[in-house]
Design an enzyme around this catalytic site. Sequence first.
Site, PDB file in Angstrom:
ATOM      1  N   ASP A 106       0.832  -1.211   0.000  1.00 15.04           N
ATOM      2  CA  ASP A 106       0.000   0.000   0.000  1.00 15.04           C
ATOM      3  C   ASP A 106       0.864   1.256   0.000  1.00 15.04           C
ATOM      4  O   ASP A 106       2.076   1.202   0.251  1.00 15.04           O
ATOM      5  CB  ASP A 106      -0.899  -0.034   1.246  1.00 15.04           C
ATOM      6  CG  ASP A 106      -2.263   0.577   1.012  1.00 15.04           C
ATOM      7  OD1 ASP A 106      -2.376   1.445   0.136  1.00 15.04           O
ATOM      8  OD2 ASP A 106      -3.198   0.193   1.733  1.00 15.04           O
ATOM      9  N   ASP A 127     -10.884   2.013  -3.074  1.00 11.61           N
ATOM     10  CA  ASP A 127     -11.384   1.705  -1.730  1.00 11.61           C
ATOM     11  C   ASP A 127     -12.906   1.717  -1.711  1.00 11.61           C
ATOM     12  O   ASP A 127     -13.514   1.492  -0.672  1.00 11.61           O
ATOM     13  CB  ASP A 127     -10.860   2.742  -0.718  1.00 11.61           C
ATOM     14  CG  ASP A 127      -9.459   2.382  -0.232  1.00 11.61           C
ATOM     15  OD1 ASP A 127      -9.002   1.268  -0.519  1.00 11.61           O
ATOM     16  OD2 ASP A 127      -8.825   3.230   0.427  1.00 11.61           O
TER      17      ASP A 127
HETATM   18  C1  GLA Z   1      -5.741   1.765   2.227  1.00 10.22           C
HETATM   19  C2  GLA Z   1      -6.173   0.642   1.315  1.00 10.22           C
HETATM   20  C3  GLA Z   1      -7.230  -0.177   1.992  1.00 10.22           C
HETATM   21  C4  GLA Z   1      -6.702  -0.713   3.302  1.00 10.22           C
HETATM   22  C5  GLA Z   1      -6.212   0.435   4.174  1.00 10.22           C
HETATM   23  C6  GLA Z   1      -5.513  -0.065   5.413  1.00 10.22           C
HETATM   24  O1  GLA Z   1      -6.764   2.689   2.387  1.00 10.22           O
HETATM   25  O2  GLA Z   1      -6.604   1.126   0.088  1.00 10.22           O
HETATM   26  O3  GLA Z   1      -7.655  -1.219   1.163  1.00 10.22           O
HETATM   27  O4  GLA Z   1      -5.662  -1.617   3.050  1.00 10.22           O
HETATM   28  O5  GLA Z   1      -5.309   1.268   3.468  1.00 10.22           O
HETATM   29  O6  GLA Z   1      -5.063   0.961   6.213  1.00 10.22           O
END
Ligand code: GLA
Length: 705
Positions: A443, A507
Amino acid sequence: MTEPVLINLTGKQSQIIVEVGEFAEILYWGKPVQGALENYRKSLYRPVPFGRLDKDVSMTLSPELGRGVFSSPGVEGHRDGLDWAPVFVVQQIVEIDTGVRIESVDELAGLSLTTELCLDADDVVKTRHTLTNLKAGVYQVNRLANTLPLPARVNELMTFFGRWVHEFQTARQPLIHGGYQQENRRGRTSHEHYPALIAGQQHFDELQGDVWGFHFAWSGNHRMRADVKADGRRLLQAEVIYFAGEVSLAQGESVTSPWLYASYSDKGLNGMSQQFHAHVRHRILPKEFVAKPRPIHLNTWEGIYFNHDPEYIMSMATQAAAMGVERFIIDDGWFKGRNDDKAALGDWFLDERKYPQGLTPVVEHVNQLGMEFGLWFEPEMINKNSDLYRQHPDWLLAVEGYEQPTGRNQYVIDLQNQEAFDYLFERLDHFLSTYNIAYIKWDMNREVVQPAHGGMAAAHKQTQRYYQLVDKVRAKHPNVDIESCAAGGGRIDYEVLKRTHRFWASDNNDALERQTIQRGMSYFFPPEVMGSHIGASHCHSTRRRHSIEFRGLTALFGHMGIELDPVKESQEEKQGFEHYVKLHTALRPLLHSGTTWRIPSEDKAHQIHAVVSQDKSQAVVLVSQLAMPTYSLSGHLRIVGLDPESTYQVSVIDKPENFNHIVACQPEWTASGCKMSGEWCQNVGLTMPILDAESAILIELKRVS
Ligand code: GLA
């Protein structure tokens, strides 16, 4: 070189003709043309109008001010104020791979420019430049742009825009005078300025028109522009935005631009996308990624967030396995002190308070259930509230003395700092070597502000060091799949895809929003690299509610997963997950290798997406009703991409629960199926059923003769 030579690059559906003499100019880029090219000069030499320079000025592969080109130059830089307007003269042409390398030099400025230009059998062009400083003294590079010409008939653009939870939105705009420019200074590919655009002749659409698509393979700052020159000629440029002083070349040093990928199709947007998809499958994705079926995920994030209890997580895994899930992923929250999003990034050690028995029992439990295990990391980030920051406050990617704004309470680690780079590699390597981890979600949750190494701008090198870190991890752990995520779809591009397995598209797990996001992503990416999860019925990012059918069918057309807490879900929901997992598993070979078609509809409130197998023996068509039907009858579904000569058995294989109750009667074929020729399906079609807003049906076609 004295006499110009013609270089003819051919694909299956397109051709590029380049004239290389003192400089290189693309004379033609379009449909293949037959016949001798001897007379091309007579047919293509331009008139010289009054009121301009006294000689014709070519649009070279790197426009030069010194040749009298007044558009944005391909190279900008200087040596203490000198050598600022180089003019390169071709020395050599070398055949490479599916194209040529053109080497040119400016003796006076002490610079060489090497241009690579290729066109492959999937009709995808790739081009890049390498600039080398040949002389004593530092050459300061301000710009190094990839340039491709667009025919003068190009007069409309399709561009991309977006934001967090709203990626891959598209817009159309005319390209008549002036031009279009997008700039990204966010330090990652970005949600806002996805590095791609499509140019074409007015009214180009999914099935018709001449289109030229462009994708700039770079995960950092970039500029893309499409210009109309005052004389009507058009050009496309893509480049890295270098901050002041970022690229300084000592004698003998070079800088290479990222690849610009491009593809021409005379068959509209579908034709273009299909060429890019084939290129991704054949030449971008590492071979081992293409060969392996993509396991269905269960990701814990929206199920438990930071609330980790190994016993409970194991019960989630048990439920997941019962539903047919093949890979179980522990997302954020597993490492030391990570109880919310305010602390602990950088401390890549298991949180022993949450996991007193270690991670092994969880991994073993997951493996015993027949699933692979995956883990979340955000390697490039650091919270000030972390042991790592307390030990190494100087590891921040920042200009000392300034307080930069945080993003999600965090800062970025300077990857040019070798100690920091080694630490991150060691931590990732430790987990991948200690546990049976098949996948990591990599990420990157913030934008980069004032990036600096030793006080100097460092956005460009930071991006390169990120690639190096991923490459190093992959070299040591070649069987570990990596997903690229950046707060959803903030780092999605072809350069990342050369080293990662799939992308987290957004997300936003709201099926309605996902329909648009996924469609936008489909212009340049095939479905198998797009992470697409069934979320909880009450969507966390939009607070909307959707049926399991609509969520299931929307997630089906990507690399599918589930993202919720299965322990808390009702029996009915769980049966739904199981059903869509089964459906995806059955259709996966087709979905992940077939040809994608975005099918236009008579009702703007529809979105229709089809995948046809390469041998055209099977197809699935998803008809989604995104908003209220525009008319009381919904027109015809005309399915393209089939073999016109073959007969297909058409059947509805998934539909909303209330499908037969919302109207007096639905079309007969939706109940009993029908046999139709491919030609009929394409030209006459099938009457559309009536659907409620935010619902969908899935149709399957199988060749019977
Ligand atoms: C980001 C990612 C999510 C999740 C969060 C965790 O927002 O896009 O899918 O993994 O971080 O903190």
